[in-house]
Design a protein around this motif. Structure first.
Motif, PDB file in Angstrom:
ATOM      1  N   ALA A  70      -6.490  22.540  -3.163  1.00 42.81           N
ATOM      2  CA  ALA A  70      -7.859  22.848  -2.750  1.00 42.81           C
ATOM      3  C   ALA A  70      -7.997  22.928  -1.239  1.00 42.81           C
ATOM      4  O   ALA A  70      -8.931  23.565  -0.726  1.00 42.81           O
ATOM      5  N   LEU A  71      -7.076  22.312  -0.499  1.00 44.79           N
ATOM      6  CA  LEU A  71      -7.177  22.272   0.963  1.00 44.79           C
ATOM      7  C   LEU A  71      -6.524  23.462   1.644  1.00 44.79           C
ATOM      8  O   LEU A  71      -6.636  23.604   2.872  1.00 44.79           O
ATOM      9  N   ARG A  72      -5.881  24.319   0.906  1.00 48.54           N
ATOM     10  CA  ARG A  72      -5.126  25.416   1.539  1.00 48.54           C
ATOM     11  C   ARG A  72      -5.988  26.346   2.393  1.00 48.54           C
ATOM     12  O   ARG A  72      -5.501  26.889   3.390  1.00 48.54           O
ATOM     13  N   PRO A  73      -7.275  26.572   2.070  1.00 50.15           N
ATOM     14  CA  PRO A  73      -8.090  27.418   2.964  1.00 50.15           C
ATOM     15  C   PRO A  73      -8.433  26.753   4.299  1.00 50.15           C
ATOM     16  O   PRO A  73      -8.897  27.448   5.220  1.00 50.15           O
ATOM     17  N   LEU A  74      -8.232  25.454   4.441  1.00 49.58           N
ATOM     18  CA  LEU A  74      -8.587  24.761   5.677  1.00 49.58           C
ATOM     19  C   LEU A  74      -7.503  24.926   6.725  1.00 49.58           C
ATOM     20  O   LEU A  74      -6.342  25.228   6.406  1.00 49.58           O
ATOM     21  N   PRO A  75      -7.830  24.714   8.012  1.00 48.22           N
ATOM     22  CA  PRO A  75      -6.838  24.881   9.097  1.00 48.22           C
ATOM     23  C   PRO A  75      -5.907  23.684   9.195  1.00 48.22           C
ATOM     24  O   PRO A  75      -5.889  22.954  10.196  1.00 48.22           O
ATOM     25  N   VAL A  76      -5.139  23.441   8.135  1.00 54.69           N
ATOM     26  CA  VAL A  76      -4.229  22.300   8.067  1.00 54.69           C
ATOM     27  C   VAL A  76      -2.895  22.758   7.508  1.00 54.69           C
ATOM     28  O   VAL A  76      -2.788  23.857   6.957  1.00 54.69           O
ATOM     29  N   ARG A  77      -1.890  21.917   7.648  1.00 57.49           N
ATOM     30  CA  ARG A  77      -0.578  22.172   7.051  1.00 57.49           C
ATOM     31  C   ARG A  77      -0.440  21.268   5.835  1.00 57.49           C
ATOM     32  O   ARG A  77      -0.213  20.048   5.962  1.00 57.49           O
ATOM     33  N   VAL A  78      -0.610  21.843   4.648  1.00 63.09           N
ATOM     34  CA  VAL A  78      -0.572  21.074   3.411  1.00 63.09           C
ATOM     35  C   VAL A  78       0.839  20.559   3.174  1.00 63.09           C
ATOM     36  O   VAL A  78       1.825  21.283   3.364  1.00 63.09           O
ATOM     37  N   ARG A  85      -8.642  19.643  13.952  1.00 64.41           N
ATOM     38  CA  ARG A  85      -9.096  21.010  13.679  1.00 64.41           C
ATOM     39  C   ARG A  85     -10.091  21.094  12.533  1.00 64.41           C
ATOM     40  O   ARG A  85     -10.958  21.968  12.529  1.00 64.41           O
ATOM     41  N   THR A  86      -9.995  20.196  11.556  1.00 68.79           N
ATOM     42  CA  THR A  86     -10.961  20.240  10.457  1.00 68.79           C
ATOM     43  C   THR A  86     -12.373  19.942  10.934  1.00 68.79           C
ATOM     44  O   THR A  86     -13.349  20.332  10.279  1.00 68.79           O
ATOM     45  N   ALA A  87     -12.523  19.251  12.064  1.00 71.39           N
ATOM     46  CA  ALA A  87     -13.850  18.911  12.578  1.00 71.39           C
ATOM     47  C   ALA A  87     -14.402  19.966  13.516  1.00 71.39           C
ATOM     48  O   ALA A  87     -15.589  19.925  13.871  1.00 71.39           O
ATOM     49  N   LEU A  88     -13.589  20.907  13.920  1.00 71.79           N
ATOM     50  CA  LEU A  88     -13.954  21.811  15.007  1.00 71.79           C
ATOM     51  C   LEU A  88     -15.186  22.647  14.698  1.00 71.79           C
ATOM     52  O   LEU A  88     -16.143  22.695  15.482  1.00 71.79           O
ATOM     53  N   GLN A  89     -15.194  23.337  13.561  1.00 75.79           N
ATOM     54  CA  GLN A  89     -16.312  24.227  13.252  1.00 75.79           C
ATOM     55  C   GLN A  89     -17.613  23.453  13.092  1.00 75.79           C
ATOM     56  O   GLN A  89     -18.651  23.837  13.635  1.00 75.79           O
ATOM     57  N   VAL A  90     -17.552  22.339  12.376  1.00 72.03           N
ATOM     58  CA  VAL A  90     -18.773  21.557  12.142  1.00 72.03           C
ATOM     59  C   VAL A  90     -19.341  21.030  13.446  1.00 72.03           C
ATOM     60  O   VAL A  90     -20.559  21.089  13.687  1.00 72.03           O
ATOM     61  N   GLU A  91     -18.496  20.524  14.328  1.00 68.39           N
ATOM     62  CA  GLU A  91     -18.976  19.811  15.510  1.00 68.39           C
ATOM     63  C   GLU A  91     -19.250  20.704  16.714  1.00 68.39           C
ATOM     64  O   GLU A  91     -19.985  20.306  17.613  1.00 68.39           O
ATOM     65  N   THR A  92     -18.667  21.893  16.782  1.00 68.63           N
ATOM     66  CA  THR A  92     -18.842  22.728  17.977  1.00 68.63           C
ATOM     67  C   THR A  92     -19.672  23.981  17.748  1.00 68.63           C
ATOM     68  O   THR A  92     -20.146  24.581  18.713  1.00 68.63           O
ATOM     69  N   SER A  93     -19.864  24.393  16.482  1.00 65.84           N
ATOM     70  CA  SER A  93     -20.550  25.669  16.232  1.00 65.84           C
ATOM     71  C   SER A  93     -22.027  25.628  16.610  1.00 65.84           C
ATOM     72  O   SER A  93     -22.647  26.668  16.820  1.00 65.84           O
ATOM     73  N   VAL A 135       0.855  -1.192   0.000  1.00 68.44           N
ATOM     74  CA  VAL A 135       0.000   0.000   0.000  1.00 68.44           C
ATOM     75  C   VAL A 135       0.889   1.238   0.000  1.00 68.44           C
ATOM     76  O   VAL A 135       1.784   1.372   0.840  1.00 68.44           O
ATOM     77  N   VAL A 136       0.663   2.134  -0.954  1.00 64.97           N
ATOM     78  CA  VAL A 136       1.446   3.360  -1.102  1.00 64.97           C
ATOM     79  C   VAL A 136       0.644   4.532  -0.555  1.00 64.97           C
ATOM     80  O   VAL A 136      -0.541   4.697  -0.882  1.00 64.97           O
ATOM     81  N   GLU A 137       1.279   5.352   0.279  1.00 67.22           N
ATOM     82  CA  GLU A 137       0.621   6.524   0.866  1.00 67.22           C
ATOM     83  C   GLU A 137       1.017   7.789   0.115  1.00 67.22           C
ATOM     84  O   GLU A 137       2.191   8.000  -0.182  1.00 67.22           O
ATOM     85  N   LEU A 138       0.025   8.627  -0.176  1.00 66.64           N
ATOM     86  CA  LEU A 138       0.238   9.923  -0.822  1.00 66.64           C
ATOM     87  C   LEU A 138      -0.166  11.000   0.175  1.00 66.64           C
ATOM     88  O   LEU A 138      -1.344  11.325   0.315  1.00 66.64           O
ATOM     89  N   PRO A 139       0.787  11.562   0.929  1.00 65.25           N
ATOM     90  CA  PRO A 139       0.443  12.484   2.017  1.00 65.25           C
ATOM     91  C   PRO A 139      -0.260  13.734   1.507  1.00 65.25           C
ATOM     92  O   PRO A 139       0.094  14.279   0.456  1.00 65.25           O
ATOM     93  N   LEU A 140      -1.253  14.191   2.255  1.00 64.90           N
ATOM     94  CA  LEU A 140      -2.016  15.383   1.894  1.00 64.90           C
ATOM     95  C   LEU A 140      -1.786  16.520   2.875  1.00 64.90           C
ATOM     96  O   LEU A 140      -1.432  17.624   2.477  1.00 64.90           O
ATOM     97  N   TYR A 141      -1.981  16.272   4.174  1.00 63.60           N
ATOM     98  CA  TYR A 141      -1.848  17.359   5.151  1.00 63.60           C
ATOM     99  C   TYR A 141      -1.654  16.811   6.556  1.00 63.60           C
ATOM    100  O   TYR A 141      -1.977  15.652   6.851  1.00 63.60           O
ATOM    101  N   ASP A 142      -1.119  17.664   7.422  1.00 62.24           N
ATOM    102  CA  ASP A 142      -1.091  17.442   8.872  1.00 62.24           C
ATOM    103  C   ASP A 142      -2.076  18.412   9.506  1.00 62.24           C
ATOM    104  O   ASP A 142      -2.245  19.548   9.030  1.00 62.24           O
ATOM    105  N   GLU A 143      -2.714  17.997  10.586  1.00 66.82           N
ATOM    106  CA  GLU A 143      -3.592  18.901  11.321  1.00 66.82           C
ATOM    107  C   GLU A 143      -3.458  18.655  12.812  1.00 66.82           C
ATOM    108  O   GLU A 143      -3.248  17.535  13.267  1.00 66.82           O
TER     109      GLU A 143
END
Length: 328
Positions: free
Chosen positions: A315-323, A264-272, A166-174
């Motif tokens: 496409a993920l750059r606006p999210l609170p992640v480190r691309v 952090r990607t779940a924060l707004q959806v789950e706590t707002s 299985v090959v992993e293609l990293p996207l982001y850290d959060e």
């Protein structure tokens, strides 16, 4: 349906193999014929022709049911493997002929799906309109089984996996954040040390969720043992309350049952939607997770998946992640 000849020997046809594989799966001629869109007489004739070509009896036919002979049991496995390879051949030909078309079966873990799928779906809609994206939300073990068996084409999940082939293609850290009840002493604080996790009543997802395992690892790094956590003996605060999903977990926190960790990607959806919650931020380096695509090594559409990963990172750059880059 008599097959072809190679070096003077008759060879079974794909139609014969498909007919036999269908009968081996359904053990019923009518059901097998319906499954592959063939008439029942044609199906029966194809299986009989295959038996003639191979020189063995594959089926034991009775008035009420169909059984596989001992030879049929062994050769059914081979027939399915041959058909799978032919399917892979057709998939590769399709990929070469027309990239980003046809079906793409994407598996996603539940702690990523609600928060990242909008970006994925918008990207596919805008950039790859001819790609038929089919999404399957499952836990990590089920996704990996689906990938290695060929049921799924590409996975979106937390890594590292450490799975051969299985090959992993990293996207982001959060980063993870601490979610607390409104009146909790750590609610709204910045620079919380990881060691604070030693004394907190931490609420976790049910076993099987990779986010649960990540939370346990973070606790162990902070010097905390958790009993009842499902990873061998430990000492410390027992796990007495768990949840099947992050939404339920957050509601338990709002009800005062404890605190939890959220990506952090779940924060707004789950706590707002709940005013009885506060969040705290950990001191650097904050505990975090890495999310990536995963594909089979040597996948026929590997170049497409790598291109999709590059496009999704942007496409993920606006999210609170480190691309991340492809080599991270």
């Amino acid at each position: 349906m008599g097959g072809t000849r190679t070096n003077g020997r008759r060879q079974p046809s794909l139609a014969q193999l498909r007919a036999f594989a269908a009968v081996a799966e359904h053990l019923h001629f009518r059901d097998a014929a319906a499954a592959i869109g063939m008439s029942q007489p044609a199906l029966s004739g194809a299986v009989s022709a295959l038996e003639e070509v191979l020189g063995v009896t594959l089926l034991e036919r009775t008035t009420r049911k169909v059984l596989l002979s001992p030879a049929g049991e062994r050769l059914a496995v081979r027939a399915k493997a041959v058909l799978a390879e032919v399917g892979a051949l057709m998939e590769e030909a399709e990929a070469v002929r027309a990239p980003f078309t046809g079906v793409l079966r994407l598996g996603v873990i539940p702690t990523v799906a609600p928060y990242l799928l909008p970006a994925v779906l918008n990207l596919v809609h805008d950039r790859y309109p001819h790609l038929d994206l089919q999404v399957h939300e499952e836990q990590t073990a089920s996704l990996l089984d689906g990938l290695t068996s060929g049921r799924l084409d590409l996975l979106l999940l937390a890594v590292p996996l450490g799975v051969p082939g299985v090959v992993e293609l990293p996207l982001y850290d959060e980063d993870f954040v601490l979610v607390t009840p409104l009146d909790h002493r750590l609610g709204g604080r910045e620079g919380i040390p990881r060691q604070a996790l030693r004394e907190l009543n931490l609420l976790l997802l049910d076993e099987g969720h990779c986010l649960r395992d990540q939370a346990l690892d973070i606790c162990r790094e902070a010097g905390r043992g958790i009993s009842g956590a499902g990873r061998g003996p430990a000492v410390g605060t027992p796990v007495t309350t768990t949840a099947a999903g992050l939404s339920t977990l957050v509601q338990l926190v709002a009800g005062g049952l404890g605190v939890t960790l959220l990506p952090r990607t779940a924060l707004q959806v789950e706590t707002s939607r709940n005013s009885r919650l506060r969040t705290g931020r950990f001191a650097d380096p904050a505990p975090s997770r890495r999310v990536a695509f995963a594909m089979r090594a040597g996948a026929a559409r590997g170049a497409e998946y790598e291109e999709l990963a590059r496009a999704l990172r942007e496409a993920l750059r606006p999210l609170p992640v480190r691309v991340l880059g492809p080599d991270d």
